[in-house]
Design an enzyme around this catalytic site. Structure first.
Site, mmCIF file in Angstrom:
data_model
loop_
_atom_site.group_PDB
_atom_site.id
_atom_site.type_symbol
_atom_site.label_atom_id
_atom_site.label_comp_id
_atom_site.label_asym_id
_atom_site.label_seq_id
_atom_site.Cartn_x
_atom_site.Cartn_y
_atom_site.Cartn_z
ATOM 1 N N ASP A 105 -12.266 20.249 1.249
ATOM 2 C CA ASP A 105 -12.094 19.166 0.301
ATOM 3 C C ASP A 105 -13.015 19.450 -0.881
ATOM 4 O OD1 ASP A 105 -12.584 15.543 0.397
ATOM 5 O OD2 ASP A 105 -11.380 16.814 -0.913
ATOM 6 N N ASP A 279 -5.559 14.917 7.898
ATOM 7 C CA ASP A 279 -6.934 15.115 8.349
ATOM 8 C C ASP A 279 -7.576 13.740 8.516
ATOM 9 O OD1 ASP A 279 -7.516 14.680 5.294
ATOM 10 O OD2 ASP A 279 -9.479 14.600 6.283
ATOM 11 N N CYS A 317 -2.737 14.922 30.205
ATOM 12 C CA CYS A 317 -3.452 15.728 29.221
ATOM 13 C C CYS A 317 -3.921 17.034 29.850
ATOM 14 C CB CYS A 317 -4.642 14.945 28.669
ATOM 15 S SG CYS A 317 -5.613 15.850 27.443
ATOM 16 N N CYS A 322 -9.992 16.520 30.926
ATOM 17 C CA CYS A 322 -9.098 15.838 31.866
ATOM 18 C C CYS A 322 -8.829 16.692 33.099
ATOM 19 C CB CYS A 322 -7.791 15.466 31.166
ATOM 20 S SG CYS A 322 -8.032 14.139 29.949
ATOM 21 N N HIS A 348 -11.483 16.168 24.295
ATOM 22 C CA HIS A 348 -10.270 15.438 24.665
ATOM 23 C C HIS A 348 -9.568 14.853 23.447
ATOM 24 C CE1 HIS A 348 -7.373 12.794 26.488
ATOM 25 N NE2 HIS A 348 -7.833 11.852 25.665
#
Lengths: 403, 345
Positions: A105, A279, A317, A322, A348
């Site tokens: 950015d 984003d 997942c 997980c 996660h």
């Protein structure tokens, strides 16, 4: 008004996106970005690693999750460690040892987020450093110069950003200035063959201003466009209308990057509206507060209700957290001072976002995106009628009904 | 019941193998050894993924009862054991009462009975020889699996005065049961204790080094090739010179705990240092990142600093223990000790 693509000025612009599939109902597209550090499947969610690090997870972990593009920030990196050092380290890729793509950015957003420390003139943005009180001028030229040193695959123009809650002449001033700054960025860009400079559409919540900005900026020879100035404090009703207006006027054969969007519902709706790249700090930030993202919303794992919950965060997942750990263990770890707890959740949450985008993409390619949207909303809100009004309206505007 | 088979004893230093460990009794552990230090059942800063990129992770992890006690109801309901709960189902586990990093006054240790576990007898007695010997003799009569030497921790000066006590105590203990010591983790102190019959140590020292933004750089290469010796001598001399200067600075800025086994990555001189933390180190951090990057992460307060430093510091420390075992095997412990002492100033 039909999409205004000016053929003469754009023939030579590099096409970094290849469209693979389009939804026949909505504006959703599946594609592939061809970038210097490898291909990136779209729609794509890009995690934010502001200061040359993805918040406690290693480059290897991020790569293993399937991430192929993430963000760095020019304002922060320009101050610490500075462009000269990063250049000595073989660019931002070399400095953080990230083998895939980077998007930086321009520092524009900090104008809003650090508004008390900044002053905008035609020249650029003057920032007062919170660390040592030093003043720095971030001009379009300076921003591009820093980003050239960083060597990111996609660089953003410096735009004049105003908060979406601001009204009045400042919004118009910022829109026109952003166009002038885009031209200055294009002129200053030293490495167009190695780094793709994206324009950022401004205009606040004013349809006319946005339309003007779209008309002007799409005349410029850039490889991609971002939709900026949203995802602030505006209402969701205004938000989606500006996104839809923008995608209706942006060329089809160039990527559309919607900045600052990362909530699952927003991602799905904005893909339907025709956006390709997103984003947001949300998933990684919320992880550090103990919140795990799941298809039904989120789990505040610090809460007592998870103390004896021996299930993984999400049984579907495939992420390392997980695979190995229960909610109960993460609950216990979150109440300790071991930072590993935060890293488990960061892993996660990034996996969740990337898996969501993967699933969205597959549904577009397999021509069942509208069904996917209905399933997604059903899981998230229980009943399609409980889906937020703005989302229902936005989806309806592109031909997707939830019943 | 676990059993220790001694391979050799050289100048009081024991080299051996503990057998019959684990649920099915088929696991073994070489000694001298260190335990993997954990906080609330997890290596500090590290997930399962990042922990397993470290080479030489000890077969046995240390859990601290103090961090797990509050979860005992949860564990009772879980029914599948602490190892599975923390995500280390294959690891051997040692549960200490206290966390060596959060100190508790010595002597406040009581026996707790755990089902299906081997109980370690604790030797107490403060600084009184008579009490120490009594504790050792009485505990040795009990059917314990091994011995924990408690009350020797403190500052470096404290250990020195207690080393003579340590020898007397271990002399009273049976040869074929392992001796653990708590609160001793510095490389020089580890060697002193091994010479006095101690087998197993905690690995909290690399964690403390990590928490102060430092990286272990001490050499344990007691038989380098001539070229490496030259390179290392040049390196070590430079490091020692700088350490002397900075040690003075450090004491005034209240960071007296930093040792000469490490470098402080926050120092400005590392800002443009593109070398790895330790040349030749095979850890993930040294293979992928530079001192300049770690410096940047520390200066910007980024979480990754702790992760990368922990990975390096653990691997370096585990490598040190490997070198102790190798040195004992080839009768070169004296060389290793001399090398460590040279760097301990």
């Amino acid at each position: 008004m039909a999409a205004a693509v000016n053929p003469t000025s754009l023939e030579s612009a590099p096409r970094i996106m290849r469209l693979v599939a389009e939804c026949s109902r909505s504006r959703a597209r599946a594609g592939e970005l061809r970038l210097p550090h490898g291909p990136v499947a779209t729609p794509v969610f890009m995690p934010v690693g502001t200061q040359a690090t993805m918040k406690g997870i290693t480059a290897e972990q991020l790569d293993a999750l399937g991430c192929r593009i993430c963000l760095g920030n020019t304002y922060h990196l320009g101050l610490r460690p500075g462009p000269e050092l990063i250049q000595k380290a073989h660019g931002l890729h070399g400095f953080m040892n990230w083998p895939h793509n980077l998007l930086t950015d321009s520092g524009g957003f900090q104008m809003v987020s650090l508004v008390s420390l900044s002053e905008v003139t035609e020249e650029g943005v003057r920032f007062r450093s919170p660390y040592d009180g030093d003043e720095t001028l971030l001009s379009p030229e300076k921003s591009v110069e820093i980003q050239n040193a960083l060597g990111s695959d996609i660089i953003m123009q410096l735009d004049d950003v105003v908060s979406s809650t601001v009204t009045g002449p400042r919004v118009e001033e910022a829109m026109y200035r952003s166009i002038r700054w885009l031209d200055r960025c294009i002129a200053a860009h030293q490495r167009p063959d190695k780094q793709n400079l994206f324009a950022i559409i401004q205009g606040g919540l004013d349809a006319d201003l946005r339309a003007t900005c779209l008309e002007e900026m799409t005349k410029r020879d850039v490889p991609g466009f971002a939709i900026g100035g949203l995802s602030g404090g505006e209402s969701k009703g205004q938000f989606w209308r500006m996104v839809a207006l923008s995608t209706s006027r942006l060329p089809k054969d160039k990527p559309r990057y919607l900045m600052g969007v990362g909530y699952a519902t927003d991602l799905v709706v904005c893909v339907a509206l025709g956006c390709d790249m997103f984003d947001c700090v949300f998933p990684t930030r919320t992880a550090r507060f103990g919140s795990a993202l799941v298809p039904t919303g989120n789990l505040q794992l610090k809460k007592k209700q998870y103390e004896k919950d021996f299930r993984p965060i999400d049984s579907n997942c495939t992420c390392p957290t997980c695979q190995k750990h229960s909610r109960a263990f993460l609950h216990a770890l979150l109440h300790s001072d071991n930072t590993a707890a935060l890293h488990h959740l960061t892993v996660h949450n990034i996996a969740y976002q990337l898996q969501l985008m993967s699933a969205v993409r597959a549904s577009i390619v397999e021509k069942r995106f509208p069904d996917f949207v209905r399933d997604f909303m059903g899981t998230m809100y229980g009943d399609p009628t409980l889906c937020p009004t703005w989302a229902t309206e936005a989806l309806a505007s592109v031909g997707i009904t939830l019943r | 019941m676990m059993k220790l088979n001694l391979t050799k004893v050289v100048n009081g230093c024991r080299l051996g193998k503990i057998k019959n460990l684990g649920k099915t009794g088929d696991r073994t552990m070489d000694i001298p050894a260190c335990l993997l230090y954990t906080k609330t059942g997890s290596a500090p800063h590290l997930t399962h993924q990042t922990l397993h990129t470290i080479h030489g992770v000890p077969a046995m992890a240390q859990l601290t009862l103090s961090s797990l006690a509050e979860h005992h109801e949860v564990l009772a309901e879980y029914k599948e054991g602490i190892g599975k709960f923390i995500g280390m189902p294959e690891s051997l586990l040692y549960c200490s009462l206290h966390d060596p990093v959060s100190p508790c006054p010595a002597g406040y240790v009581t026996n707790k009975v755990l089902q299906k576990s081997t109980v370690i007898g604790v030797i107490e007695g403060g600084d009184v020889m008579e009490e120490r010997l009594r504790s050792a003799r009485e505990t040795a009569k009990r059917p314990v699996g091994g011995f924990l030497l408690d009350g020797f921790q403190g500052n470096p000066a404290t250990l020195e005065t207690r080393l003579y006590l340590l020898s007397s105590v271990t002399a009273e203990l049976p040869e074929d049961k392992p001796r653990l010591i708590c609160g001793v983790s510095r490389p020089d102190e580890v060697l002193e204790c091994i010479e006095r019959g101690v087998d197993i140590f905690e690995s909290f020292f690399p964690y403390q080094v990590t928490e102060r933004g430092c990286a272990l750089t001490f050499s344990f290469d007691y038989q380098p090739n001539p070229e490496e010796t030259l390179l290392q001598q040049n390196g070590t001399q430079e490091e020692i010179k700088y350490v002397d200067q900075t040690k003075k600075i450090k004491t005034t800025s209240c960071n007296q705990e930093m040792t000469s086994f490490e470098i402080n990555l926050k120092e400005k001189k590392y800002q443009e240092d593109f070398d790895p933390l330790v040349r030749g180190c095979s850890c993930y951090c040294c293979k992928n990142h530079t001192r300049a990057y770690i410096h940047h992460l520390l200066v910007t307060n980024e979480l990754l600093a702790g992760v990368l430093l922990m990975m390096h510091n653990f691997e370096h420390y585990f490598g040190f223990f490997h070198s102790i075992r190798e040195a004992l095997k080839s009768d070169r412990l004296a060389q290793l000790k001399e090398l460590i002492c040279r760097q301990a100033s």
